[in-house]
Design an enzyme around this catalytic site. Structure first.
Site, short mmCIF file in Angstrom:
data_model
loop_
_atom_site.label_atom_id
_atom_site.label_comp_id
_atom_site.label_asym_id
_atom_site.label_seq_id
_atom_site.Cartn_x
_atom_site.Cartn_y
_atom_site.Cartn_z
N GLU A 1 -6.41 -10.48 -1.18
CA GLU A 1 -7.38 -10.40 0.01
C GLU A 1 -8.83 -10.36 -0.34
OE1 GLU A 1 -5.69 -6.95 2.31
OE2 GLU A 1 -3.74 -7.56 1.84
N GLU B 1 0.72 -1.37 0.12
CA GLU B 1 -0.01 0.01 0.23
C GLU B 1 0.80 1.20 -0.11
OE1 GLU B 1 -2.82 -0.32 3.23
OE2 GLU B 1 -3.66 -2.36 2.35
N HIS C 1 -10.66 -6.00 -2.25
CA HIS C 1 -11.63 -5.73 -1.29
C HIS C 1 -12.77 -5.02 -2.38
CE1 HIS C 1 -9.46 -7.01 1.96
NE2 HIS C 1 -8.43 -6.09 1.62
N ASN D 1 1.98 -5.23 -2.98
CA ASN D 1 0.59 -5.49 -2.79
C ASN D 1 -0.26 -4.29 -2.56
OD1 ASN D 1 -1.32 -7.67 -2.04
ND2 ASN D 1 -1.35 -6.68 -0.12
N ASP E 1 -12.32 -10.14 -0.68
CA ASP E 1 -13.71 -10.12 -0.09
C ASP E 1 -14.78 -9.33 -0.97
OD1 ASP E 1 -12.86 -7.69 1.00
OD2 ASP E 1 -12.42 -8.43 2.95
#
Ligand code: G3I
Length: 292
Positions: free
Chosen positions: A225, A117, A197, A160, A227
């Site tokens: 990740e 990030e 996400h 990432n 979701d």
């Protein structure tokens, strides 16, 4: 041929509903918090690997591979690091953190999120402010990757980030320019993690274009990740298919097992409900992967 993984919290390994699903369904594990700086080096030079060791031990006992998450990140970063103002000191601290943590896990990690990030959300396509950026300048990412490669040449080294799934976004383009530059100058980078996400609609229409464009630079790509708010089967199926359609998309990790384990539990974004029962999204994912 692709892995399917999940984030794991060490404190939940003793929950048999949780660990039964983990060992039945997943062959890659990312520690949800245990490899982050605030846990692994809470004070300078004092390392604590016990929580992450518990997860690595579980993985090796059950034939699961590991993604390491994460070495250099502005968040979950102890105040003692944030307060450093001297570049030579911070560079030494960052490199020591990378070499000590990676050495401890040498040979057990398939891929490391070396830097997490680092890009801004402000539409600039530039790095975000952080102690690393502000004290070391743009070169801190390259420095981290070179240090990581020297420490464990057998681990894949990933950048990432989140909100880099939509191809036309400035943030996506900023990361793309960085990876292109790294590849052209021989800075070691092997993979890009797209956190994924997503809101209720799932991935943006351009996600596959984004994945294939990065892959064309010569890196693996992964959903790290995943979701999705309310976990619609169609949205999950689309995300999985976008990966399957790209040869160098090597795997998918969902960010937790049951909705109750999720950092966004109020949105029920995962594949299993609070009781550990498979949700419709589970079937959609399985079918998309070619199972029945
Ligand atoms: O361990 C402490 C506990 O001692 C304390 O009593 C409790 C009180 O708040 O906090 C506990 O720490 C929490 C930690 O999770 C472990 O449960 C933190 O407050 C909480 O902020 C932390 O949240 C994590 C979050 O990263 C922090 O940034 C989530 O679990 C984790 O899922 C989330 O994961 C991130 C990825 O690493 C990077 N990408 C985004 C993703 C979602 O935010």
């Amino acid at each position: 041929g692709r892995y399917f993984g999940t984030a794991v919290a060490s404190g939940r390994l003793g929950d048999s509903t949780y660990s039964t699903i983990l060992d039945r369904e997943f062959n890659m594990i990312t520690p949800e918090n245990e490899m982050k700086w605030d846990t692994t080096e809470p004070s300078r030079g004092s390392f604590n690997f016990a929580p992450a060791d518990a997860i690595v031990g579980h993985a090796s006992a059950h034939g699961q591979r590991m993604r390491g998450h994460t070495l250099v990140w502005h968040s979950q970063l102890p105040d003692w690091v944030k307060s450093l103002t001297d570049a030579t000191t911070l560079r030494g601290v960052m490199d020591n953190h990378i070499t000590t943590e990676m050495s401890h896990y040498k040979g057990t990690i398939y891929a490391w999120d070396v830097v997490n990030e680092a890009f801004a959300d402000d539409g600039s396509g530039r790095h975000r402010g952080s102690v690393f950026q502000n004290v070391l300048g743009d070169g801190f990412i390259e420095e981290a990757f070179r240090t990581a490669r020297n420490t464990d040449p057998s681990a894949k080294l990933c950048y990432n980030d989140y909100n880099i799934e939509n191809w036309s976004d400035a943030k996506t383009q900023g990361v793309y320019r960085m990876v292109k530059d790294f590849k052209s100058r021989g800075v070691p980078i092997d993979c890009v993690g797209f956190q994924s996400h997503f809101g209720t609609g799932g991935p943006p229409a351009s996600f596959q274009t984004t994945l294939s464009s990065f892959a064309a630079l010569g890196v693996d790509v992964q959903l790290t990740e995943l979701d999705i708010a309310q976990a619609s089967g169609n949205a999950y199926a689309t995300a999985v298919q976008d990966c399957l359609n790209v040869t160098r998309c090597t795997g998918i990790t969902v960010w937790g097992i049951r909705d109750s384990d999720s950092w966004r539990s109020g949105e029920n974004p995962l594949l299993f409900d609070r009781n550990g029962t498979k949700k419709p999204a589970y079937g959609a994912v399985l079918t998309t992967l070619g199972g029945s």
